[in-house]
Design a protein around this motif. Structure first.
Motif, mmCIF file in Angstrom:
data_model
loop_
_atom_site.group_PDB
_atom_site.id
_atom_site.type_symbol
_atom_site.label_atom_id
_atom_site.label_comp_id
_atom_site.label_asym_id
_atom_site.label_seq_id
_atom_site.Cartn_x
_atom_site.Cartn_y
_atom_site.Cartn_z
ATOM 1 N N ALA A 122 27.788 -36.973 49.578
ATOM 2 C CA ALA A 122 27.974 -36.798 48.326
ATOM 3 C C ALA A 122 26.660 -36.018 47.951
ATOM 4 O O ALA A 122 26.164 -35.618 46.631
ATOM 5 C CB ALA A 122 28.055 -38.267 47.383
ATOM 6 N N ARG A 123 25.767 -35.471 48.941
ATOM 7 C CA ARG A 123 24.671 -34.754 48.812
ATOM 8 C C ARG A 123 23.565 -35.375 48.075
ATOM 9 O O ARG A 123 22.584 -34.879 47.590
ATOM 10 C CB ARG A 123 25.133 -33.354 48.129
ATOM 11 C CG ARG A 123 26.037 -32.511 48.923
ATOM 12 C CD ARG A 123 26.408 -31.360 48.205
ATOM 13 N NE ARG A 123 27.283 -30.398 49.122
ATOM 14 C CZ ARG A 123 27.191 -29.799 50.106
ATOM 15 N NH1 ARG A 123 25.901 -29.789 50.696
ATOM 16 N NH2 ARG A 123 28.198 -29.296 50.716
ATOM 17 N N ARG A 124 23.476 -36.652 48.254
ATOM 18 C CA ARG A 124 22.263 -37.579 47.784
ATOM 19 C C ARG A 124 21.599 -37.919 48.810
ATOM 20 O O ARG A 124 21.558 -39.220 49.138
ATOM 21 C CB ARG A 124 22.988 -38.749 46.955
ATOM 22 C CG ARG A 124 23.779 -38.196 45.639
ATOM 23 C CD ARG A 124 24.802 -39.337 45.073
ATOM 24 N NE ARG A 124 24.211 -40.423 44.689
ATOM 25 C CZ ARG A 124 24.838 -41.630 44.357
ATOM 26 N NH1 ARG A 124 26.185 -41.514 44.069
ATOM 27 N NH2 ARG A 124 24.295 -42.730 43.751
ATOM 28 N N LYS A 125 20.827 -36.999 49.356
ATOM 29 C CA LYS A 125 20.342 -37.116 50.623
ATOM 30 C C LYS A 125 19.038 -38.312 50.332
ATOM 31 O O LYS A 125 18.728 -39.171 51.256
ATOM 32 C CB LYS A 125 19.910 -35.989 51.236
ATOM 33 C CG LYS A 125 20.915 -35.120 51.618
ATOM 34 C CD LYS A 125 20.482 -33.762 52.350
ATOM 35 C CE LYS A 125 21.605 -33.036 52.671
ATOM 36 N NZ LYS A 125 21.120 -31.674 53.361
ATOM 37 N N ALA A 126 18.111 -38.139 49.464
ATOM 38 C CA ALA A 126 17.176 -38.969 49.228
ATOM 39 C C ALA A 126 17.497 -40.316 49.224
ATOM 40 O O ALA A 126 16.810 -41.375 49.602
ATOM 41 C CB ALA A 126 16.232 -38.350 47.881
ATOM 42 N N GLU A 127 18.663 -40.699 48.312
ATOM 43 C CA GLU A 127 19.038 -42.068 48.272
ATOM 44 C C GLU A 127 19.742 -42.347 49.644
ATOM 45 O O GLU A 127 19.496 -43.548 50.023
ATOM 46 C CB GLU A 127 20.180 -42.068 47.255
ATOM 47 C CG GLU A 127 19.778 -41.891 45.705
ATOM 48 C CD GLU A 127 20.701 -42.012 45.062
ATOM 49 O OE1 GLU A 127 21.368 -43.082 44.490
ATOM 50 O OE2 GLU A 127 21.329 -40.543 44.485
ATOM 51 N N ALA A 128 20.355 -41.523 50.325
ATOM 52 C CA ALA A 128 20.964 -41.996 51.636
ATOM 53 C C ALA A 128 19.635 -42.255 52.780
ATOM 54 O O ALA A 128 19.913 -43.373 53.383
ATOM 55 C CB ALA A 128 21.376 -40.786 52.340
ATOM 56 N N ARG A 129 18.627 -41.901 52.655
ATOM 57 C CA ARG A 129 17.590 -42.036 53.575
ATOM 58 C C ARG A 129 17.187 -43.489 53.373
ATOM 59 O O ARG A 129 16.989 -44.002 54.638
ATOM 60 C CB ARG A 129 16.412 -41.182 53.481
ATOM 61 C CG ARG A 129 16.628 -39.568 53.964
ATOM 62 C CD ARG A 129 15.395 -38.806 53.838
ATOM 63 N NE ARG A 129 15.882 -37.207 53.867
ATOM 64 C CZ ARG A 129 15.646 -36.285 52.875
ATOM 65 N NH1 ARG A 129 15.188 -36.612 51.664
ATOM 66 N NH2 ARG A 129 16.079 -35.183 53.015
ATOM 67 N N GLY A 130 17.123 -43.835 52.096
ATOM 68 C CA GLY A 130 16.284 -45.373 52.108
ATOM 69 C C GLY A 130 17.408 -46.412 52.964
ATOM 70 O O GLY A 130 17.309 -47.200 53.573
ATOM 71 N N TRP A 131 18.701 -46.275 52.840
ATOM 72 C CA TRP A 131 19.817 -47.061 53.280
ATOM 73 C C TRP A 131 20.007 -46.716 54.863
ATOM 74 O O TRP A 131 19.996 -47.891 55.562
ATOM 75 C CB TRP A 131 21.001 -46.953 52.683
ATOM 76 C CG TRP A 131 21.112 -47.378 51.117
ATOM 77 C CD1 TRP A 131 21.097 -46.598 50.006
ATOM 78 C CD2 TRP A 131 20.848 -48.731 50.810
ATOM 79 N NE1 TRP A 131 20.896 -47.263 49.010
ATOM 80 C CE2 TRP A 131 20.862 -48.738 49.151
ATOM 81 C CE3 TRP A 131 21.060 -49.965 51.314
ATOM 82 C CZ2 TRP A 131 20.836 -49.932 48.771
ATOM 83 C CZ3 TRP A 131 20.668 -51.221 50.757
ATOM 84 C CH2 TRP A 131 20.708 -51.037 49.282
ATOM 85 N N LEU A 132 19.705 -45.594 55.302
ATOM 86 C CA LEU A 132 19.830 -45.398 56.620
ATOM 87 C C LEU A 132 18.710 -45.840 57.503
ATOM 88 O O LEU A 132 18.898 -46.532 58.578
ATOM 89 C CB LEU A 132 19.954 -43.977 56.762
ATOM 90 C CG LEU A 132 21.207 -43.323 56.314
ATOM 91 C CD1 LEU A 132 21.288 -41.353 56.354
ATOM 92 C CD2 LEU A 132 22.557 -43.818 57.086
ATOM 93 N N ASN A 133 17.525 -45.765 56.614
ATOM 94 C CA ASN A 133 16.278 -46.387 57.294
ATOM 95 C C ASN A 133 16.486 -47.981 57.322
ATOM 96 O O ASN A 133 16.010 -48.484 58.495
ATOM 97 C CB ASN A 133 15.078 -45.899 56.516
ATOM 98 C CG ASN A 133 14.527 -44.344 56.928
ATOM 99 O OD1 ASN A 133 14.335 -44.387 58.301
ATOM 100 N ND2 ASN A 133 14.203 -43.784 56.054
ATOM 101 N N GLU A 134 16.912 -48.751 56.448
ATOM 102 C CA GLU A 134 17.025 -49.999 56.541
ATOM 103 C C GLU A 134 18.059 -50.370 57.597
ATOM 104 O O GLU A 134 17.775 -51.243 58.623
ATOM 105 C CB GLU A 134 17.688 -50.651 55.103
ATOM 106 C CG GLU A 134 16.403 -50.389 53.988
ATOM 107 C CD GLU A 134 17.212 -51.442 53.055
ATOM 108 O OE1 GLU A 134 17.639 -52.500 53.337
ATOM 109 O OE2 GLU A 134 16.613 -51.314 51.609
ATOM 110 N N ALA A 135 18.993 -49.600 57.635
ATOM 111 C CA ALA A 135 20.059 -49.805 58.770
ATOM 112 C C ALA A 135 19.435 -49.554 60.003
ATOM 113 O O ALA A 135 19.450 -50.526 61.032
ATOM 114 C CB ALA A 135 21.330 -48.959 58.808
ATOM 115 N N LEU A 136 18.774 -48.549 60.267
ATOM 116 C CA LEU A 136 18.082 -48.359 61.536
ATOM 117 C C LEU A 136 16.862 -49.402 61.945
ATOM 118 O O LEU A 136 16.936 -49.834 63.249
ATOM 119 C CB LEU A 136 17.212 -47.099 61.596
ATOM 120 C CG LEU A 136 16.603 -46.668 62.553
ATOM 121 C CD1 LEU A 136 17.454 -46.315 63.921
ATOM 122 C CD2 LEU A 136 15.962 -45.144 62.499
#
Length: 230
Positions: A122-136
């Motif tokens: 959805a091109r909401r990259k800043a928001e995506a990074r937070g969740w991706l970092n939590e998953a990682l």
């Protein structure tokens, strides 16, 4: 099936999970419990309809057991097949809240990964990074390397550089985050269709990005990717 899914082989994973929807395994708990994995596999290969009947059965089962972790998985499934963006976001958010209450770290991380992927698309990259970092963080802590690499790949596609990810070097520096992510997966031997399923892209889009990446890397064929340090 989970190994195939973690490694990005969604079509192979779907075939395995579908075996559990047939007799004599259809009513076994392992078949029921694998339904969210079947749904994710089906959505990744672009055939969500193949999961419709198992998902309906899972919904009835979740309603009967009345457990937060089961409800969270059902919400994740609904988010994956949701046609409306607002609905999908609400379902992911509610699922993550239930996962957080239940304390099952792996399922929380898998939902966070899917939500992060959805946000990136959805091109909401800043928001995506937070969740991706939590998953990682969870995948790394649990030693689930294929899933951790998926999360790292998604972070790369957002333009982020996490501490465990290898930075682009040499000719790869000229690649866009999406091109680098696809080139690395192709270098691992994944087909365009498997890459497309993992990244929720069409196989034509994957081919286009590789076509754009080859000249930047100074190569002309897929076989040459394996010789590069990406």
């Amino acid at each position: 099936g989970l190994l195939d899914l973690g490694l990005g082989r969604a079509a192979a994973a779907l075939a395995r999970f579908e075996r559990l929807t047939r007799e004599p395994m259809r009513h076994h708990i392992c078949a029921t419990r694998s339904t969210p994995d079947l749904v994710e596999s089906a959505v990744r290969v672009g055939t969500p309809e193949r999961a419709a009947e198992p998902l309906a059965r899972f919904e009835r089962w979740a309603s009967s057991v009345q457990q937060p972790w089961a409800d969270a998985l059902l919400l994740r499934c609904r988010a994956l097949v949701a046609a409306d963006d607002d609905q999908a976001q609400a379902l992911y958010t509610e699922a993550l809240q239930l996962h957080d209450q239940d304390g099952r770290a792996l399922e929380y991380a898998r939902t966070a990964l899917l939500y992060g992927e959805w946000l990136r698309r959805a091109r909401r990259k800043a928001e995506a990074r937070g969740w991706l970092n939590e998953a990682l963080e969870v995948f790394d802590r649990l030693g689930m390397r294929p899933w951790a690499e998926r999360a790292r790949g998604e972070l790369t596609a957002t333009g982020a550089q996490d501490e465990g990810s290898k930075p682009a070097e040499g000719a790869a520096i000229g690649l866009t985050p999406q091109e680098l992510q696809i080139a690395r997966l192709a270098a691992q031997g994944m087909s365009n269709r498997d890459i497309a399923a993992q990244l929720f892209l069409s196989h034509r889009t994957v081919g286009y990005h590789l076509y754009k990446a080859y000249p930047k890397l100074g190569i002309v064929s897929r076989s040459e990717l394996k010789k590069l340090e990406l």
